[in-house]
Design a protein around this motif. Structure first.
Motif, PDB file in Angstrom:
ATOM      1  N   ILE A 182       0.686  -1.352   0.039  1.00 46.90           N
ATOM      2  CA  ILE A 182      -0.072  -0.117  -0.053  1.00 46.90           C
ATOM      3  C   ILE A 182       0.802   1.056  -0.145  1.00 46.90           C
ATOM      4  O   ILE A 182       0.232   2.374   0.011  1.00 46.90           O
ATOM      5  N   ASN A 184       1.955   4.335  -1.156  1.00 46.37           N
ATOM      6  CA  ASN A 184       1.472   5.004  -2.396  1.00 46.37           C
ATOM      7  C   ASN A 184       1.586   6.425  -2.294  1.00 46.37           C
ATOM      8  O   ASN A 184       2.391   6.827  -1.351  1.00 46.37           O
ATOM      9  N   SER A 190      -4.194   7.629   1.712  1.00 49.32           N
ATOM     10  CA  SER A 190      -4.312   7.023   0.592  1.00 49.32           C
ATOM     11  C   SER A 190      -3.464   5.556   0.912  1.00 49.32           C
ATOM     12  O   SER A 190      -3.584   4.594   0.480  1.00 49.32           O
ATOM     13  N   GLN A 207      -8.189   7.071  -2.047  1.00 46.50           N
ATOM     14  CA  GLN A 207      -7.495   5.754  -2.112  1.00 46.50           C
ATOM     15  C   GLN A 207      -7.941   5.581  -3.536  1.00 46.50           C
ATOM     16  O   GLN A 207      -8.955   4.793  -4.137  1.00 46.50           O
ATOM     17  N   VAL A 210      -8.915   2.661  -5.947  1.00 51.17           N
ATOM     18  CA  VAL A 210      -9.141   1.501  -5.327  1.00 51.17           C
ATOM     19  C   VAL A 210     -10.162   0.482  -5.949  1.00 51.17           C
ATOM     20  O   VAL A 210     -11.248   0.675  -6.530  1.00 51.17           O
ATOM     21  N   SER A 217      -6.577  -0.952  -2.843  1.00 47.26           N
ATOM     22  CA  SER A 217      -5.601   0.205  -2.742  1.00 47.26           C
ATOM     23  C   SER A 217      -3.991  -0.315  -2.897  1.00 47.26           C
ATOM     24  O   SER A 217      -3.064   0.205  -2.853  1.00 47.26           O
TER      25      SER A 217
END
Length: 489
Positions: A182, A184, A190, A207, A210, A217
């Motif tokens: 994840i 990000n 996020s 996110q 998603v 995510s």
């Protein structure tokens, strides 16, 4: 033999944890306890063992030390979030083909098992397994897109599987990692730490892709992250999934932008924070704490982005297919600090500006753990509008803000917990909507035992829409009440 000893030690730890109530603890990345590693005091046993409650008076944990000091360890955590919800349905909503003006459902918002550890001075392993949004409609429709019967027993999956290398021993300057993660760009929300959320839930619009070109995510990524002085950073190159593999029928090619079903390009993303006071937890890959409940003094400024070439497509009037880039960026400020250290009161606040370009007129309705299965209403270029859905994602601009106030510790007496009221606001100006959209949440956390045992009451108020040519116009509002009970160790 080691495996048997480890299993026995963990079981013993769980038993001890069940018999001994824990005190409120400062949350950390994702589901884990605080990121600062705990050193064993001199003279303790030299062989590894399961550690429960020895990391300080404020926390119990299922931890297996791999060396005498405890700097090498392996840890397991568990999280369960149960929802009881009463929802006013959007127009046209049906549940198993029966019209429903209101719904009541029971569901599991998140159920997770997390396993991670610092195996050597440089090697870190992180794995998370679990499921999300599991209610009575979890396996609906009755048949999957390929015509095979749906199966409610296959909801759990690996969320993360990451190997990380710490370049400089005992320093967070640079960590290199790869896997399903994840980590990000765009914003702290996020990559949220779901066990330490200040409100009942996170702003899911952050996110951004998603379950479109990611796995809840998470993406297959190569990344670098770390902390250098007051700077916290993460940059990643990701290999996004084709939208055709997300388990839903892809949107048809039309004048409204959507994720392209031809071609494949890499995604680049980054998030940078300037930390004015205490440093944020940085142990597990990516995850950012929701609130430290007054245990840290945090004030950050952040900026993030996500970009991908030719990620989107649409059809123009000439019937030509046009590919456009995905370009998203944000700027925000985050505050989480004690107000009175004697009483334990604290404040949590966030405000962020998001500039989101998914291509012309992109709009996506989404309802968290939607309690409805269909709709008789028809909105141009929109799907999934039933139940509690609203236009969560879109091309345009968003301002998101939240604020919460933690009352004094032991508000109801020693060991009986305290309260934290909060409010959230998402205001969006999306191209496909005739006017700005606003979604409001107000709620109250009863922190029975910090984030380890937490009861939350939340009310959300959202808009509903009707067709206005090729756009959507608001026609009123609907609401939902949710009671969530979180248990975490």
């Amino acid at each position: 033999m080691k495996n048997i000893l480890f299993a026995a030690a963990l079981l013993g730890g769980m038993s001890a944890a069940a018999q001994q109530p824990t005190r409120s603890q400062a949350p950390a990345d994702t589901l884990a306890p605080p990121a600062e590693q705990t050193q064993r005091p001199p003279g303790t046993a030299t062989r590894p063992s399961a550690i429960v409650g020895t990391a300080g008076a404020d926390k119990n944990e299922l931890k297996y030390n791999l060396n005498e000091s405890g700097s090498h360890f392996f840890k397991v955590t568990f999280l369960n979030q149960t929802w009881l919800r009463l929802n006013q349905s959007n127009p046209g909503t049906t549940v198993n083909q029966v019209p429903k003006e209101n719904t009541f459902d029971i569901g599991l918002r998140r159920t997770r098992i997390q396993m991670f550890g610092q195996l050597t001075d440089h090697v870190f392993l992180y794995v998370q397994f679990g499921m999300n949004n599991f209610n009575f409609l979890n396996a609906f429709p009755s048949y999957n897109n390929n015509g095979t019967p749906a199966n409610r027993k296959i909801a759990a999956f690996f969320h993360d599987a990451v190997g990380e290398y710490l370049v400089f021993k005992n320093k967070d300057y640079l960590k290199l990692g790869a896997g399903l993660t994840i980590v990000n760009g765009l914003s702290r929300f996020s990559q949220p730490s779901v066990s330490s959320i200040m409100s009942m839930d996170v702003p899911v619009f952050a996110q951004a892709t998603v379950d479109q070109t990611d796995e809840f995510s998470r993406k297959l990524s190569l990344y670098a992250r770390g902390q250098v002085g007051p700077i916290d950073y993460r940059v990643a190159v990701s290999d996004p999934f084709p939208v055709q593999t997300n388990g839903a029928t892809p949107a048809p090619l039309s004048s409204f932008s959507n994720f392209a079903q031809k071609g494949h390009t890499k995604q680049f993303q980054g998030l940078f924070l300037y930390q004015f006071f205490d440093k944020e937890a940085n142990q597990t890959p990516g995850y950012m704490t929701g609130t430290y409940l007054g245990k840290k003094k945090i004030f950050n400024l952040e900026g993030g982005f996500i970009t991908q070439k030719a990620a989107m497509w649409h059809r123009e009037a000439t019937a030509d297919t046009v590919y456009t880039d995905l370009n998203l960026w944000s700027l925000a400020a985050f505050l989480d600090m004690p107000l009175n250290r004697q009483t334990g009161s604290a404040i949590n606040a966030y405000v962020g500006y998001f500039n989101l370009n998914y291509g012309p007129n992109y709009l996506r309705f989404n309802g968290i753990m939607n309690p409805a299965s269909g709709t008789t209403a028809s909105l141009p270029g929109a799907s999934g509008t039933q139940g509690n859905a609203f236009p969560m994602f879109g091309t345009g601009k968003v301002v998101y803000a939240q604020v919460g106030y933690l009352l004094r510790q032991d508000l109801f007496g020693a060991g009986k917990g305290t309260l934290m009221p909060y409010a959230q606001m998402q205001m969006a100006d999306y191209q496909r909507l005739t006017k700005g959209m606003s979604v409001f949440n107000v709620g109250l956390n009863y922190l029975i035992n910090g984030h380890n045992g937490k009861l939350t009451l939340d009310y959300q108020n959202r808009p509903i829409y009707e067709a206005a040519g090729t756009q959507l116009a608001p026609t009123g509002r609907r609401g939902q009440f949710v009671v969530q009970y979180q248990v975490f160790i």
